[in-house]
Design a protein around this motif. Sequence first.
Motif, PDB file in Angstrom:
ATOM      1  N   GLU A  46       0.830  -1.213   0.000  1.00  0.00           N
ATOM      2  CA  GLU A  46       0.000   0.000   0.000  1.00  0.00           C
ATOM      3  C   GLU A  46       0.861   1.258   0.000  1.00  0.00           C
ATOM      4  O   GLU A  46       0.545   2.237  -0.679  1.00  0.00           O
ATOM      5  N   GLY A  47       1.957   1.225   0.746  1.00  0.00           N
ATOM      6  CA  GLY A  47       2.870   2.369   0.800  1.00  0.00           C
ATOM      7  C   GLY A  47       3.499   2.659  -0.548  1.00  0.00           C
ATOM      8  O   GLY A  47       3.583   3.821  -0.972  1.00  0.00           O
ATOM      9  N   PHE A  48       3.936   1.595  -1.235  1.00  0.00           N
ATOM     10  CA  PHE A  48       4.523   1.772  -2.568  1.00  0.00           C
ATOM     11  C   PHE A  48       3.476   2.301  -3.552  1.00  0.00           C
ATOM     12  O   PHE A  48       3.758   3.167  -4.379  1.00  0.00           O
ATOM     13  N   MET A  49       2.256   1.769  -3.459  1.00  0.00           N
ATOM     14  CA  MET A  49       1.197   2.145  -4.393  1.00  0.00           C
ATOM     15  C   MET A  49       0.827   3.622  -4.276  1.00  0.00           C
ATOM     16  O   MET A  49       0.421   4.251  -5.250  1.00  0.00           O
ATOM     17  N   GLY A  50       0.971   4.171  -3.081  1.00  0.00           N
ATOM     18  CA  GLY A  50       0.596   5.558  -2.860  1.00  0.00           C
ATOM     19  C   GLY A  50       1.602   6.574  -3.370  1.00  0.00           C
ATOM     20  O   GLY A  50       1.321   7.778  -3.385  1.00  0.00           O
ATOM     21  N   GLN A  51       2.768   6.111  -3.818  1.00  0.00           N
ATOM     22  CA  GLN A  51       3.817   7.044  -4.234  1.00  0.00           C
ATOM     23  C   GLN A  51       3.593   7.551  -5.658  1.00  0.00           C
ATOM     24  O   GLN A  51       2.900   6.931  -6.456  1.00  0.00           O
ATOM     25  N   GLU A  52       4.202   8.686  -5.942  1.00  0.00           N
ATOM     26  CA  GLU A  52       4.069   9.300  -7.277  1.00  0.00           C
ATOM     27  C   GLU A  52       4.658   8.388  -8.351  1.00  0.00           C
ATOM     28  O   GLU A  52       5.660   7.714  -8.122  1.00  0.00           O
ATOM     29  N   LYS A  53       4.010   8.377  -9.516  1.00  0.00           N
ATOM     30  CA  LYS A  53       4.461   7.567 -10.654  1.00  0.00           C
ATOM     31  C   LYS A  53       4.934   8.495 -11.783  1.00  0.00           C
ATOM     32  O   LYS A  53       4.443   9.609 -11.918  1.00  0.00           O
ATOM     33  N   GLU A  54       5.864   7.983 -12.575  1.00  0.00           N
ATOM     34  CA  GLU A  54       6.304   8.729 -13.757  1.00  0.00           C
ATOM     35  C   GLU A  54       6.261   7.801 -14.972  1.00  0.00           C
ATOM     36  O   GLU A  54       6.626   6.624 -14.872  1.00  0.00           O
ATOM     37  N   TYR A  55       5.791   8.346 -16.079  1.00  0.00           N
ATOM     38  CA  TYR A  55       5.631   7.563 -17.307  1.00  0.00           C
ATOM     39  C   TYR A  55       6.197   8.324 -18.499  1.00  0.00           C
ATOM     40  O   TYR A  55       6.186   9.558 -18.523  1.00  0.00           O
ATOM     41  N   GLU A  56       6.633   7.565 -19.500  1.00  0.00           N
ATOM     42  CA  GLU A  56       6.934   8.137 -20.813  1.00  0.00           C
ATOM     43  C   GLU A  56       6.200   7.299 -21.844  1.00  0.00           C
ATOM     44  O   GLU A  56       5.997   6.091 -21.644  1.00  0.00           O
ATOM     45  N   GLY A  57       5.792   7.941 -22.927  1.00  0.00           N
ATOM     46  CA  GLY A  57       5.065   7.183 -23.940  1.00  0.00           C
ATOM     47  C   GLY A  57       4.691   8.036 -25.123  1.00  0.00           C
ATOM     48  O   GLY A  57       5.218   9.142 -25.319  1.00  0.00           O
ATOM     49  N   THR A  58       3.740   7.515 -25.916  1.00  0.00           N
ATOM     50  CA  THR A  58       3.322   8.171 -27.156  1.00  0.00           C
ATOM     51  C   THR A  58       1.808   8.178 -27.286  1.00  0.00           C
ATOM     52  O   THR A  58       1.167   7.141 -27.065  1.00  0.00           O
ATOM     53  N   PHE A  59       1.252   9.340 -27.612  1.00  0.00           N
ATOM     54  CA  PHE A  59      -0.145   9.463 -28.014  1.00  0.00           C
ATOM     55  C   PHE A  59      -0.180   9.719 -29.513  1.00  0.00           C
ATOM     56  O   PHE A  59       0.698  10.391 -30.049  1.00  0.00           O
ATOM     57  N   VAL A  60      -1.199   9.208 -30.168  1.00  0.00           N
ATOM     58  CA  VAL A  60      -1.412   9.466 -31.599  1.00  0.00           C
ATOM     59  C   VAL A  60      -2.696  10.275 -31.752  1.00  0.00           C
ATOM     60  O   VAL A  60      -3.744   9.880 -31.222  1.00  0.00           O
ATOM     61  N   LEU A  61      -2.607  11.397 -32.471  1.00  0.00           N
ATOM     62  CA  LEU A  61      -3.767  12.272 -32.677  1.00  0.00           C
ATOM     63  C   LEU A  61      -4.504  11.924 -33.975  1.00  0.00           C
ATOM     64  O   LEU A  61      -3.914  11.375 -34.907  1.00  0.00           O
ATOM     65  N   GLY A  62      -5.787  12.253 -34.005  1.00  0.00           N
ATOM     66  CA  GLY A  62      -6.586  12.070 -35.213  1.00  0.00           C
ATOM     67  C   GLY A  62      -7.317  10.750 -35.280  1.00  0.00           C
ATOM     68  O   GLY A  62      -8.167  10.538 -36.151  1.00  0.00           O
ATOM     69  N   GLU A  63      -6.988   9.862 -34.355  1.00  0.00           N
ATOM     70  CA  GLU A  63      -7.631   8.539 -34.294  1.00  0.00           C
ATOM     71  C   GLU A  63      -7.888   8.198 -32.834  1.00  0.00           C
ATOM     72  O   GLU A  63      -7.323   8.826 -31.936  1.00  0.00           O
ATOM     73  N   THR A  64      -8.693   7.196 -32.591  1.00  0.00           N
ATOM     74  CA  THR A  64      -8.897   6.724 -31.231  1.00  0.00           C
ATOM     75  C   THR A  64      -9.269   5.244 -31.256  1.00  0.00           C
ATOM     76  O   THR A  64      -9.384   4.648 -32.333  1.00  0.00           O
ATOM     77  N   THR A  65      -9.416   4.665 -30.082  1.00  0.00           N
ATOM     78  CA  THR A  65      -9.890   3.287 -29.969  1.00  0.00           C
ATOM     79  C   THR A  65     -10.852   3.228 -28.777  1.00  0.00           C
ATOM     80  O   THR A  65     -10.859   4.131 -27.929  1.00  0.00           O
ATOM     81  N   GLU A  66     -11.618   2.178 -28.697  1.00  0.00           N
ATOM     82  CA  GLU A  66     -12.592   2.016 -27.618  1.00  0.00           C
ATOM     83  C   GLU A  66     -11.924   1.983 -26.245  1.00  0.00           C
ATOM     84  O   GLU A  66     -12.482   2.437 -25.254  1.00  0.00           O
ATOM     85  N   SER A  67     -10.703   1.453 -26.193  1.00  0.00           N
ATOM     86  CA  SER A  67      -9.975   1.323 -24.926  1.00  0.00           C
ATOM     87  C   SER A  67      -8.950   2.447 -24.734  1.00  0.00           C
ATOM     88  O   SER A  67      -8.276   2.502 -23.710  1.00  0.00           O
ATOM     89  N   PHE A  68      -8.793   3.318 -25.763  1.00  0.00           N
ATOM     90  CA  PHE A  68      -7.830   4.426 -25.777  1.00  0.00           C
ATOM     91  C   PHE A  68      -6.381   3.949 -25.779  1.00  0.00           C
ATOM     92  O   PHE A  68      -5.464   4.717 -25.517  1.00  0.00           O
TER      93      PHE A  68
END
Length: 228
Positions: free
Chosen positions: A62-84
């Motif tokens: 629970e202590g680990f889960m409560g800590q801040e998270k950092e992510y890197e990734g890619t979004f694609v514009l102009g399209e989408t999906t049901e699950s995003f």
Amino acid sequence: MQEVPYGEVFLINKPLEWTSFDVVKKVRNALKIKKVGHAGTLDPLATGLLIVCAGKMTKQIEGFMGQEKEYEGTFVLGETTESFDLEKPVEFVADASEIKLEDVKRAAAELTGNILQIPPMHSAIKVDGKRVYESARKGLEVKMEPRPVEVREFEILSYQDREVKFRISCSKGTYIRSLARDLGEILEVGAYMSSLCRTRIGDFKLSQAKELLPLIEEIKARKANENL
């Protein structure tokens, strides 16, 4: 002399297409103990840092889960999906060729700070005792209430050919797929998440993590030596 109860924390780079539970199961089988759990789910199509706790260290989850998270990734514009993300088929929404870097940065700024976020339908959140992704897969609509989350940083690393490369620092419970959806809605062209990697949980970094399969071999070798 009383034996000290076993406890250990593993920092693992979750492989693509593995569920977080798949990783836990692999570690559990290698350790040959039941008490193993993870501190924060990563979707199958995400990679990166997964904290797995074993033995007495499961009390720290629970202590680990409560800590801040950092992510890197890619979004694609102009399209989408049901699950995003790429779990569902990609559908055209609108021409995004006129969207500029300044537009993307302005939209990201609107999604920075303390915000209310609606989790995606394809998520593990429980509503009325059922996982919403189970209802989503049956084609059932579930009313999702907005939840308060904090997006401390939403940095746009680059924008080219409709692809938004980003770095996000956020609180527990933040859905990056929902940020993709909301970014697309603000820009009025739709968006989905094409890749995601968790790079940090609190002070733990992905650079400290081990690859899963070599770690499993290491655990098995250690257990074999203990039994000699």
